[in-house]
Design a protein around this motif. Structure first.
Motif, PDB file in Angstrom:
ATOM      1  N   SER A   1       1.106  43.958  10.216  1.00  0.00           N
ATOM      2  CA  SER A   1       1.239  45.073  11.096  1.00  0.00           C
ATOM      3  C   SER A   1       1.384  44.574  12.562  1.00  0.00           C
ATOM      4  CB  SER A   1       0.193  46.228  10.935  1.00  0.00           C
ATOM      5  OG  SER A   1       0.420  46.877   9.693  1.00  0.00           O
ATOM      6  N   LEU A   2       0.449  43.679  12.719  1.00  0.00           N
ATOM      7  CA  LEU A   2       0.087  42.998  14.005  1.00  0.00           C
ATOM      8  C   LEU A   2       1.439  42.406  14.333  1.00  0.00           C
ATOM      9  CD1 LEU A   2      -3.255  41.852  14.383  1.00  0.00           C
ATOM     10  CD2 LEU A   2      -2.456  43.643  15.318  1.00  0.00           C
ATOM     11  N   ILE A   3       1.888  41.412  13.356  1.00  0.00           N
ATOM     12  CA  ILE A   3       3.199  40.725  13.784  1.00  0.00           C
ATOM     13  C   ILE A   3       4.450  41.477  13.896  1.00  0.00           C
ATOM     14  CG2 ILE A   3       4.710  38.942  12.332  1.00  0.00           C
ATOM     15  CD1 ILE A   3       2.180  38.029  10.847  1.00  0.00           C
ATOM     16  N   ALA A   4       4.544  42.645  13.118  1.00  0.00           N
ATOM     17  CA  ALA A   4       5.634  43.545  13.208  1.00  0.00           C
ATOM     18  C   ALA A   4       5.747  44.119  14.638  1.00  0.00           C
ATOM     19  CB  ALA A   4       5.468  44.601  11.991  1.00  0.00           C
ATOM     20  N   ALA A   5       4.470  44.536  15.003  1.00  0.00           N
ATOM     21  CA  ALA A   5       4.284  45.118  16.227  1.00  0.00           C
ATOM     22  C   ALA A   5       4.794  44.131  17.455  1.00  0.00           C
ATOM     23  CB  ALA A   5       3.119  45.664  16.373  1.00  0.00           C
ATOM     24  N   GLY A   6       4.083  42.977  17.074  1.00  0.00           N
ATOM     25  CA  GLY A   6       4.204  42.121  18.389  1.00  0.00           C
ATOM     26  C   GLY A   6       5.727  41.708  18.421  1.00  0.00           C
ATOM     27  N   SER A   7       6.316  41.551  17.399  1.00  0.00           N
ATOM     28  CA  SER A   7       7.844  41.262  17.231  1.00  0.00           C
ATOM     29  C   SER A   7       8.600  42.246  18.224  1.00  0.00           C
ATOM     30  CB  SER A   7       8.416  40.872  15.901  1.00  0.00           C
ATOM     31  OG  SER A   7       7.615  39.646  15.339  1.00  0.00           O
ATOM     32  N   LEU A   8       8.362  43.634  17.573  1.00  0.00           N
ATOM     33  CA  LEU A   8       9.213  44.612  18.167  1.00  0.00           C
ATOM     34  C   LEU A   8       9.041  44.977  19.593  1.00  0.00           C
ATOM     35  CD1 LEU A   8      10.861  46.981  17.468  1.00  0.00           C
ATOM     36  CD2 LEU A   8       9.058  48.434  16.816  1.00  0.00           C
ATOM     37  N   LEU A   9       7.676  44.713  20.079  1.00  0.00           N
ATOM     38  CA  LEU A   9       7.271  44.881  21.574  1.00  0.00           C
ATOM     39  C   LEU A   9       8.000  43.766  22.352  1.00  0.00           C
ATOM     40  CD1 LEU A   9       3.554  46.123  21.330  1.00  0.00           C
ATOM     41  CD2 LEU A   9       5.682  47.463  21.920  1.00  0.00           C
ATOM     42  N   PHE A  10       7.884  42.594  21.609  1.00  0.00           N
ATOM     43  CA  PHE A  10       8.723  41.288  22.441  1.00  0.00           C
ATOM     44  C   PHE A  10      10.155  41.772  22.525  1.00  0.00           C
ATOM     45  CE2 PHE A  10      10.240  37.169  23.670  1.00  0.00           C
ATOM     46  CZ  PHE A  10       9.086  36.751  24.474  1.00  0.00           C
ATOM     47  N   SER A  11      10.576  42.176  21.495  1.00  0.00           N
ATOM     48  CA  SER A  11      12.335  42.502  21.672  1.00  0.00           C
ATOM     49  C   SER A  11      12.539  43.380  22.607  1.00  0.00           C
ATOM     50  CB  SER A  11      12.538  42.662  20.082  1.00  0.00           C
ATOM     51  OG  SER A  11      12.236  44.130  19.678  1.00  0.00           O
ATOM     52  N   LEU A  12      11.679  44.495  22.840  1.00  0.00           N
ATOM     53  CA  LEU A  12      11.961  45.287  23.980  1.00  0.00           C
ATOM     54  C   LEU A  12      11.920  45.111  25.319  1.00  0.00           C
ATOM     55  CD1 LEU A  12      10.169  48.476  21.974  1.00  0.00           C
ATOM     56  CD2 LEU A  12      12.617  48.084  21.869  1.00  0.00           C
ATOM     57  N   LEU A  13      11.268  43.946  25.523  1.00  0.00           N
ATOM     58  CA  LEU A  13      11.386  43.350  27.044  1.00  0.00           C
ATOM     59  C   LEU A  13      12.697  43.094  27.635  1.00  0.00           C
ATOM     60  CD1 LEU A  13       8.223  41.149  26.851  1.00  0.00           C
ATOM     61  CD2 LEU A  13       8.275  43.349  27.901  1.00  0.00           C
TER      62      LEU A  13
ATOM     63  N   TRP B   1      14.712  41.781  13.412  1.00  0.00           N
ATOM     64  CA  TRP B   1      14.397  41.290  11.991  1.00  0.00           C
ATOM     65  C   TRP B   1      13.019  41.049  11.632  1.00  0.00           C
ATOM     66  CZ3 TRP B   1      17.242  42.489   8.120  1.00  0.00           C
ATOM     67  CH2 TRP B   1      18.599  43.106   8.223  1.00  0.00           C
ATOM     68  N   GLY B   2      12.567  40.119  12.677  1.00  0.00           N
ATOM     69  CA  GLY B   2      11.226  39.717  12.290  1.00  0.00           C
ATOM     70  C   GLY B   2      10.291  40.698  12.236  1.00  0.00           C
ATOM     71  N   ALA B   3      10.469  41.971  12.934  1.00  0.00           N
ATOM     72  CA  ALA B   3       9.455  43.096  13.002  1.00  0.00           C
ATOM     73  C   ALA B   3       9.942  43.986  11.732  1.00  0.00           C
ATOM     74  CB  ALA B   3       9.874  44.004  14.003  1.00  0.00           C
ATOM     75  N   PHE B   4      10.992  43.987  11.146  1.00  0.00           N
ATOM     76  CA  PHE B   4      11.464  44.635  10.111  1.00  0.00           C
ATOM     77  C   PHE B   4      10.834  44.060   8.669  1.00  0.00           C
ATOM     78  CE2 PHE B   4      14.328  45.002   6.409  1.00  0.00           C
ATOM     79  CZ  PHE B   4      14.289  46.458   6.232  1.00  0.00           C
ATOM     80  N   LEU B   5      10.837  42.715   8.516  1.00  0.00           N
ATOM     81  CA  LEU B   5      10.599  42.207   7.480  1.00  0.00           C
ATOM     82  C   LEU B   5       9.058  42.565   7.088  1.00  0.00           C
ATOM     83  CD1 LEU B   5      12.588  38.951   7.255  1.00  0.00           C
ATOM     84  CD2 LEU B   5      12.804  40.828   6.116  1.00  0.00           C
ATOM     85  N   PRO B   6       8.058  41.988   8.238  1.00  0.00           N
ATOM     86  CA  PRO B   6       6.611  42.423   8.152  1.00  0.00           C
ATOM     87  C   PRO B   6       6.202  43.762   7.730  1.00  0.00           C
ATOM     88  CG  PRO B   6       6.977  40.898   9.813  1.00  0.00           C
ATOM     89  CD  PRO B   6       8.436  41.299   9.535  1.00  0.00           C
TER      90      PRO B   6
END
Length: 596
Positions: free
Chosen positions: A21-33, A68-73
């Motif tokens: 969950s941490l990996i997914a949240a981090g990837s998603l947040l970074f992709s929104l920057l 995609w890195g957020a979706f897979l985790p």
């Protein structure tokens, strides 16, 4: 009496879900920057304060990868939470194995050290050293050969540039990335010369001799291994590719290394060896994507060996999982290493360029046998026809009767079919000769094994006593004779090699450098362009002097190098007035155009 306090347990599934969950949240947040927020962060990571590689186009591709890195985790979290007791048990077992990993690694390292302490017989070591030195000398004969187009282009377009372009530019598949990286450091250490550009493949080509011995020794026996080393040392194609700065020789070395590691893994389940095999596959793929063929062959051979009991009886249950993890680790590692290329050039540049575009089925079935026939002819170049056919018969004998000589039940030729041919069908490509170079040392190993089988069978048929002992002596003598005869043979081939226009490029470049004035450009049509660029790079002349590499340049005059048999001056620059050549060589002409 008070009831016992409940034991507090921590779910392995919940722990894994938390980290995913941490990996997914981090990837998603970074992709929104936005790009404007990420670019200063990237600039702060490089010494010059400007990360040129991070362009808006690349960042948009990176955002897609991160999502995609957020979706897979996230999908993994749902799977973990929905799993039952079996998944819980498996994860807890995996966690227990992870805790015991340092102890296992130390044990496996001690097992590898025990293997390394085993020394060959002194006579074997002397003969192997002689064959290795012979192979080094034969390759040294060709080290000063004129630079070919592809290797010159590899240096000029990739290896000579900053590292971010070496690992991130794939505008042509000439960039065999790991090899280009080695060339980059070799030329940085020793300067720009043909020998320094070829140094990585030259050393690797020499290393093929002991590697071939090691692989054949593990698969067959000592006499077969010595004859294999002798054949590799004197093989003309392997000699030429060891002095051609391309990645094919490295892939051949990775092939032999992967097979050696595979034989050790069938004998002993060693985690460090699994990691080493995965690393070999990863680096081989980073050199050339065609590493898929030999690595697929190696994994198929391991799987076949497990099925046939080569890994022990009863068959180890963990072996298939370890085999899958090894292949997956190599694929994932190669994907990570290719990430800069995927971000800058896209997947199409890597897997969809015109050199690997699928053929139609009729063209595929028509071209594949022709390409394989051309490969066979190239492998046996300068062999007497009778000897070439005898060697091929020996290979067939090794395939058919190899169970009498090899140490494992699994046939390597069967693994080659199972691990390579399906990929050819999926890709619908008919690889050219140089793509198959990785299989040439294996072909020579089969030839050595088949030669031993045929000699031993012939002696038994003739009623000779102790045929095996006599065959061993014959193979040792054959390895020595190969090394002795190959030196004058290859020296003669080198002397009779026909001079080409490439041999005259240094002379033309020296003339131009002696007479060129500031502001004058240099032009050479294909296929002379890249070797000419390299020859001037040796003199410290950069791309700014070439109109085809610097279209915005303002040149007062042009020096033109061309081959009169292939190039017509008016076809190169139709608008120019062409004078008589200022330098006339047997294969080249040099022109000086005052008004381009």
């Amino acid at each position: 009496m008070m009831p016992p306090a409940p034991v507090r347990t921590h779910s392995c599934r919940r722990r894994a879900a938390f980290w995913l969950s941490l990996i997914a949240a981090g990837s998603l947040l970074f992709s929104l920057l936005p790009y404007t927020a990420v670019k200063p962060l990237g600039d702060a990571l490089v010494p010059d304060g400007s990360l040129d590689l991070l362009t808006p186009q690349i960042f948009s591709r990176l955002r897609i990868l991160l999502r995609w890195g957020a979706f897979l985790p996230a999908a993994g979290v749902l799977f973990l939470l929905a799993g039952g007791e079996r998944l819980e048990t498996a994860l807890c077992s995996l966690r227990h194995s992870w805790v015991g990993l340092p102890t296992r690694l130390r044990t496996d390292a001690r097992a590898i050290l025990r293997l390394l302490r085993r020394r060959p017989l002194p006579s074997t070591l002397w003969l192997l050293s002689f064959l290795t030195l012979t192979g080094a000398y034969l390759r040294f004969l060709w080290l000063d050969a004129p630079m070919q187009y592809d290797e010159a282009y590899t240096y000029v377009a990739f290896a000579s540039r900053p590292l971010r372009y070496v690992v991130g530019d794939y505008h042509l598949p000439n960039n065999h990335v790991f090899h280009s990286l080695l060339v980059h450091y070799a030329t940085a250490a020793f300067g720009v010369h043909p020998w320094s550009v070829r140094l990585p493949v030259f050393l690797t080509g020499i290393l093929l001799v002991p590697l071939g011995y090691l692989t054949a020794r593990l698969l067959f026996d000592r006499p077969t291994a010595l004859l294999t080393a002798g054949l590799i040392a004197v093989s003309h194609p392997l000699i030429l590719y060891a002095t051609n700065a391309r990645g094919y020789t490295l892939v051949a070395a990775f092939t032999l290394l992967s097979l050696s590691l595979a034989t050790l893994l069938l004998r002993d389940d060693n985690l460090l060896l699994w990691m080493g095999l995965s690393l070999v596959g990863m680096l081989g793929a980073w050199t050339l994507p065609i590493m898929l063929y030999p690595f697929g062959m190696t994994l198929a051979w391991l799987g076949l060996g497990w099925l046939l009991g080569d890994a022990g009886r009863p068959r180890p249950r963990a072996f298939p999982l370890e085999l899958f993890a090894c292949g997956a680790g190599a694929a994932l590692g190669a994907l990570v290493l290719y990430t800069p290329i995927l971000l800058t050039s896209g997947w199409g540049a890597l897997a969809g360029n015109r050199w690997v575009s699928p053929l139609s089925w009729p063209d595929f079935w028509e071209n594949l046998p022709l390409r394989l026939g051309n490969t066979w002819q190239e492998w046996h170049a300068f062999w007497p026809p009778l000897l070439a056919w005898a060697g091929s018969i020996a290979v067939l004998a090794a395939w058919i009767f190899g169970s009498r000589a090899r140490r494992f039940r699994a046939p390597l030729w069967g693994a080659a079919l199972a691990g390579i041919f399906p990929f050819l069908l999926l890709q619908r490509v008919a690889p050219i000769s140089k793509v198959w170079l990785f299989l040439l040392p294996v072909w020579l190993m089969w030839m050595a094994a088949g030669t031993r089988l045929l000699l031993e069978g012939a002696l038994r048929f003739l009623g000779v006593q102790h045929p095996r002992r006599r065959v061993v002596s014959a193979l040792w003598a054959g390895a020595v004779i190969l090394g002795v005869v190959a030196i004058p043979w290859e020296t003669g081939i080198r002397r009779i090699t026909t001079r080409s226009p490439l041999d005259e490029i240094p002379q033309a470049v020296a003339y131009i450098q002696a007479h060129r004035q500031p502001g004058e450009g240099i032009l050479a049509p294909n296929p002379l362009s890249a070797p000419v660029w390299f020859a001037f790079a040796e003199q410290g002349v950069g791309k700014a002097a070439f109109p085809d590499r610097n279209p915005a340049g303002n040149f007062t005059a042009l020096w033109v190098i061309l081959n009169p048999k292939k190039h017509r001056p008016e076809a190169i620059l139709p608008q120019a007035e062409w004078p008589q050549p200022v330098l006339h060589l047997p294969h080249l002409e040099v022109y000086h155009l005052k008004t381009p």
